[in-house]
Design an enzyme around this catalytic site. Structure first.
Site, PDB file in Angstrom:
ATOM      1  N   HIS A   1     -95.350 -23.116 -31.552  1.00 50.94           N
ATOM      2  CA  HIS A   1     -95.274 -21.740 -32.069  1.00 50.94           C
ATOM      3  C   HIS A   1     -96.023 -21.699 -33.389  1.00 50.94           C
ATOM      4  O   HIS A   1     -95.471 -21.969 -34.449  1.00 50.94           O
ATOM      5  CB  HIS A   1     -93.805 -21.334 -32.233  1.00 50.94           C
ATOM      6  CG  HIS A   1     -93.619 -19.906 -32.633  1.00 50.94           C
ATOM      7  ND1 HIS A   1     -92.475 -19.185 -32.343  1.00 50.94           N
ATOM      8  CD2 HIS A   1     -94.426 -19.047 -33.316  1.00 50.94           C
ATOM      9  CE1 HIS A   1     -92.591 -17.956 -32.827  1.00 50.94           C
ATOM     10  NE2 HIS A   1     -93.764 -17.856 -33.437  1.00 50.94           N
TER      11      HIS A   1
ATOM     12  N   HIS B   1     -99.320 -19.426 -35.174  1.00 51.90           N
ATOM     13  CA  HIS B   1    -100.358 -18.380 -35.124  1.00 51.90           C
ATOM     14  C   HIS B   1    -101.527 -18.874 -35.955  1.00 51.90           C
ATOM     15  O   HIS B   1    -101.363 -19.110 -37.159  1.00 51.90           O
ATOM     16  CB  HIS B   1     -99.829 -17.070 -35.693  1.00 51.90           C
ATOM     17  CG  HIS B   1     -98.604 -16.578 -34.983  1.00 51.90           C
ATOM     18  ND1 HIS B   1     -98.662 -15.656 -33.954  1.00 51.90           N
ATOM     19  CD2 HIS B   1     -97.291 -16.894 -35.130  1.00 51.90           C
ATOM     20  CE1 HIS B   1     -97.431 -15.423 -33.516  1.00 51.90           C
ATOM     21  NE2 HIS B   1     -96.582 -16.174 -34.211  1.00 51.90           N
TER      22      HIS B   1
ATOM     23  N   HIS C   1     -92.408 -13.551 -27.971  1.00 49.72           N
ATOM     24  CA  HIS C   1     -91.489 -13.506 -29.113  1.00 49.72           C
ATOM     25  C   HIS C   1     -90.336 -12.575 -28.723  1.00 49.72           C
ATOM     26  O   HIS C   1     -90.569 -11.442 -28.283  1.00 49.72           O
ATOM     27  CB  HIS C   1     -92.172 -12.904 -30.344  1.00 49.72           C
ATOM     28  CG  HIS C   1     -93.116 -13.822 -31.059  1.00 49.72           C
ATOM     29  ND1 HIS C   1     -94.128 -14.488 -30.440  1.00 49.72           N
ATOM     30  CD2 HIS C   1     -93.189 -14.165 -32.380  1.00 49.72           C
ATOM     31  CE1 HIS C   1     -94.793 -15.206 -31.352  1.00 49.72           C
ATOM     32  NE2 HIS C   1     -94.246 -15.026 -32.534  1.00 49.72           N
TER      33      HIS C   1
ATOM     34  N   GLU D   1     -86.097 -12.512 -32.552  1.00 47.08           N
ATOM     35  CA  GLU D   1     -86.382 -12.898 -33.943  1.00 47.08           C
ATOM     36  C   GLU D   1     -85.660 -11.874 -34.823  1.00 47.08           C
ATOM     37  O   GLU D   1     -84.651 -12.195 -35.446  1.00 47.08           O
ATOM     38  CB  GLU D   1     -87.897 -12.890 -34.202  1.00 47.08           C
ATOM     39  CG  GLU D   1     -88.286 -13.194 -35.648  1.00 47.08           C
ATOM     40  CD  GLU D   1     -89.800 -13.041 -35.914  1.00 47.08           C
ATOM     41  OE1 GLU D   1     -90.502 -12.374 -35.127  1.00 47.08           O
ATOM     42  OE2 GLU D   1     -90.265 -13.576 -36.949  1.00 47.08           O
TER      43      GLU D   1
ATOM     44  N   ASP E   1     -94.852 -21.529 -37.326  1.00 50.73           N
ATOM     45  CA  ASP E   1     -95.134 -20.098 -37.184  1.00 50.73           C
ATOM     46  C   ASP E   1     -96.398 -19.678 -37.944  1.00 50.73           C
ATOM     47  O   ASP E   1     -97.458 -19.552 -37.332  1.00 50.73           O
ATOM     48  CB  ASP E   1     -93.906 -19.269 -37.620  1.00 50.73           C
ATOM     49  CG  ASP E   1     -93.845 -17.885 -37.003  1.00 50.73           C
ATOM     50  OD1 ASP E   1     -94.685 -17.575 -36.146  1.00 50.73           O
ATOM     51  OD2 ASP E   1     -92.940 -17.109 -37.376  1.00 50.73           O
ATOM     52  N   ASP E   2     -96.272 -19.443 -39.242  1.00 51.26           N
ATOM     53  CA  ASP E   2     -97.402 -19.032 -40.095  1.00 51.26           C
ATOM     54  C   ASP E   2     -97.326 -19.837 -41.383  1.00 51.26           C
ATOM     55  O   ASP E   2     -96.967 -19.317 -42.441  1.00 51.26           O
ATOM     56  CB  ASP E   2     -97.306 -17.531 -40.399  1.00 51.26           C
ATOM     57  CG  ASP E   2     -97.301 -16.688 -39.145  1.00 51.26           C
ATOM     58  OD1 ASP E   2     -98.375 -16.527 -38.536  1.00 51.26           O
ATOM     59  OD2 ASP E   2     -96.205 -16.234 -38.735  1.00 51.26           O
TER      60      ASP E   2
HETATM   61  N1  ADE Z   1     -97.227 -12.741 -35.821  1.00 52.31           N
HETATM   62  C1  ADE Z   1     -97.358 -13.794 -36.635  1.00 52.31           C
HETATM   63  N2  ADE Z   1     -96.163 -14.294 -36.936  1.00 52.31           N
HETATM   64  C2  ADE Z   1     -95.235 -13.547 -36.305  1.00 52.31           C
HETATM   65  C3  ADE Z   1     -93.822 -13.569 -36.198  1.00 52.31           C
HETATM   66  N3  ADE Z   1     -93.088 -14.471 -36.855  1.00 52.31           N
HETATM   67  N4  ADE Z   1     -93.227 -12.632 -35.458  1.00 52.31           N
HETATM   68  C4  ADE Z   1     -93.951 -11.717 -34.823  1.00 52.31           C
HETATM   69  N5  ADE Z   1     -95.270 -11.652 -34.867  1.00 52.31           N
HETATM   70  C5  ADE Z   1     -95.926 -12.562 -35.596  1.00 52.31           C
HETATM   71 ZN    ZN Z   2     -94.528 -16.206 -34.298  1.00 53.92          ZN
END
Ligand code: ADE
Ligand code: ZN
Length: 332
Positions: free
Chosen positions: A15, A17, A195, A198, A276-277
């Site tokens: 996971h 991006h 997703h 969340e 994630d990011d």
């Molecule tokens: N795009 C990038 N990170 C995300 C996240 N945590 N939830 C939804 N969309 C995303």
């Molecule tokens: Zn994500």
């Protein structure tokens, strides 16, 4: 726990991006290369701006940051920098989301994006020994029609990505809105993930399973509010790609010490650790593991199971999965 223990465990990241790996230094370098003026004085000012109150407040900044990505070389450099971090963290396999609509809506061709990312992945296989897959993710705040157009543009290149995902603003954009485009993607042989859970309610996880027929749920942490759903996820060994630092930064949990990942693991769920990011949320894979050790007293046995789950939940061929799982569990 000895922090070097899980640093050395082999891990898969499922996971991630790629646009979320854009570090402020690279953002500045690309802005300069492309003659773009950023609304920040320096990298410190960028970092100061990364204070989020929820998912949307992050997405606004994340989509704006992606504006510096213009050429194939930019996408290559972005991806290569992430893969070097994988090497440091002993992430031996990674399955990466990319958001084509973020770029095609700015006039960047789908092929430009794909060529840059895919070029770096191919080089990482040869030079770093890291295997990978790409997952094309649809932005759920955009209409179904835009997702269909994206899929159309992508299908001629479908040998270069393994699945489709669904991301962006969750609340108010339930999975059912994308049932038809996911059906088309599945019929083309692509593996569906989404997703769900969340910020959105457990009902969205049910929809992702029943309507989109996903092979994994991304995040899914709100499943713990619905005991019947939790029982189903455990019984089916449906993977949840959990992102601990992300959940704290976006206020899904107030503190890492409150996170439910280890209680779900101990209940028998196939949960995995992911970043994630990472450029926005304060750390890559090993930083997330370190946080769990520090704040939740993760044991070595739990760390091994999380690492083994990451391979079990991956889209690697079965023999490779089994071999990495055995290594993660210390069975060889
Ligand atoms: N795009 C990038 N990170 C995300 C996240 N945590 N939830 C939804 N969309 C995303
Ligand atoms: Zn994500």
């Amino acid at each position: 726990m000895d922090m070097t223990f899980f640093r050395n465990l082999p891990k898969a990241e499922l996971h991630l991006h790629i646009e979320g790996t854009l570090e402020p230094e690279l953002m500045f370098a690309l802005a300069e290369r492309n003659g773009i003026k950023l609304p920040y004085e320096d990298t410190e000012a960028i970092r100061r701006a990364y204070q989020f109150s929820n998912l949307q407040s992050f997405l606004d900044i994340y989509y704006a940051g992606a504006g510096v990505l213009q050429t194939s070389r930019d996408f290559y450099d972005l991806t290569w920098a992430y893969l070097e971090r994988c090497k440091e963290d002993n992430v031996v396999h990674t399955e990466i989301f990319f958001d084509p609509q973020t770029h095609t809506d700015r006039g960047i061709a789908f092929e430009t994006v794909l060529e840059g990312i895919d070029g770096a992945l191919a080089d990482a296989r040869k030079k770093l020994g890291i295997t990978s897959h790409l997952i094309l993710s649809f932005l759920r705040h955009l209409p179904e029609e835009s997702a269909f157009e994206t899929l159309e543009a992508a299908l001629p290149h479908k040998d270069r990505f393994i699945g489709v995902g669904l991301d962006s603003s969750e609340a108010g954009f339930p999975p059912e809105m994308f049932e038809r485009v996911f059906e088309k993607a599945r019929k083309a042989g692509l593996i569906p993930v989404a997703h769900a859970g969340e910020e959105g309610p457990p009902a969205y996880i049910h929809q992702a399973l029943d309507l989109l027929k996903v092979a994994r749920i991304d995040h899914g942490v709100r499943a713990s509010e619905d005991p019947a759903l939790m029982a189903r996820l455990i019984k089916e060994r449906m993977p949840l790609t959990v992102c601990p630092f992300s959940n704290v930064k976006l206020k899904v949990f107030e503190r890492l010490a409150d996170h439910n990942i280890l209680s779900m693991l101990d209940a028998g769920a196939c949960v995995t650790v992911n970043s994630d990011d990472p450029a926005y949320f304060g750390g890559y894979m090993n930083a997330n593991f370190e946080g769990l050790a520090r704040e939740l007293n993760m044991t070595e046995a739990q760390a091994r199971r999380l690492a083994a789950n990451s391979f079990e939940a991956s889209f690697l061929p079965e023999v490779e999965k089994r071999a990495w799982m055995a290594k993660a569990l210390g069975e060889e």
